[in-house]
Design an enzyme around this catalytic site. Sequence first.
Site, PDB file in Angstrom:
ATOM      1  N   VAL A 243       0.876  -1.187   0.000  1.00 40.42           N
ATOM      2  CA  VAL A 243       0.000   0.000   0.000  1.00 40.42           C
ATOM      3  C   VAL A 243       0.910   1.232   0.000  1.00 40.42           C
ATOM      4  CG1 VAL A 243      -1.940   1.128   1.145  1.00 40.42           C
ATOM      5  CG2 VAL A 243      -1.734  -1.355   1.210  1.00 40.42           C
ATOM      6  N   HIS A 244       1.272   1.675  -1.195  1.00 37.40           N
ATOM      7  CA  HIS A 244       2.343   2.648  -1.365  1.00 37.40           C
ATOM      8  C   HIS A 244       1.960   4.079  -0.972  1.00 37.40           C
ATOM      9  CE1 HIS A 244       4.346  -0.407  -3.944  1.00 37.40           C
ATOM     10  NE2 HIS A 244       3.129  -0.622  -4.409  1.00 37.40           N
ATOM     11  N   ASP A 245       0.902   4.585  -1.574  1.00 33.56           N
ATOM     12  CA  ASP A 245       0.662   6.034  -1.580  1.00 33.56           C
ATOM     13  C   ASP A 245       0.405   6.678  -0.222  1.00 33.56           C
ATOM     14  OD1 ASP A 245       1.066   6.097  -4.292  1.00 33.56           O
ATOM     15  OD2 ASP A 245      -1.061   5.980  -4.807  1.00 33.56           O
TER      16      ASP A 245
END
Length: 323
Positions: A243-245
Amino acid sequence: MRTPLLLDCDTGIDDAFALTYLACRPEVEIVGIVSTAGNVPTAAVLHNNLVLAGLLGIDAPVARGAQVPLVQELMTAEDTHGPTGLGHAQLPEPTRTADPRTGAQLWVEAARAHPGELVGLVLGPHTNLALALEIEPELPHLLKRLHVMGGAINHRGNTGATSEWNVAVDPEAAQRVLAAFSAAPTRPVMAGLDTTEAVRFRQPELDAVEALGDHPVVGILADALRFYFEFHQADGFGWSAHVHDPLVAAHAVTGRFLQTTALPVDVELAGTLTRGQTVADPLGRWGREPNVDVATSANAPAFIAHLLETLRQGLHGRSEDCR
């Protein structure tokens, strides 16, 4: 004082988490949302942003961004994010309408309205910011700071062998932005796969998202995240999701969770195997001054706890306004 922030994103499952996080932070004033083609085409991104903004009580303008990259053809990632960008989620019709300005125009007008105060946050390809620089070359001096989710410095790629998605979609735009912001008073922060892949949700985090409460966005996030888990499992990462952002959004807001180091960074445009790679020069071979603060490590457990608690407090029992 609330910090004015412009969000440029290609929503996208992890973008949706970042947008929800920002709406739940009382110190943030979202002054604009730019919809960028990337994970899905611009029309789908705009639809997602309009729906989420309406459900979260964000009254900032939501603009339609460019529909194609500066040079190459658009590539999208429906296999990763689902046909609409939000996995299994079934979205209602939006209650908001799109702002008539282009994404580039919204960037410029927001920066001019908040000189030296606006935080720019790019969570997708850089296309609209590159176009905004053509309108207003002084943007690097108008922003307080630019934060970017993109690149992979000492990490394998997730698109090509060495390239990260947000940069690979529009390498020319990323290169132009990095070059222009080399003259910024404060170096941009770039958090790439080196750090964002440390944020890995597993079943306990999926359970925690599903338990966040009765806000309508909770169901959207949970259904989207479940699709993301399925993709990562099919891609060999097990029942989990990177879950990057929201990690980059949280660092932009709080200054926590990431450690950075100043480096000269550029984007490879010509390599037959490495087009879209972000390349750093820690040994100074280029003879250039550092132009980016590159994230080198992340406190992923502390961030995940912070994200879930922020969403719990902001969304629990609220159906009209996340705040």
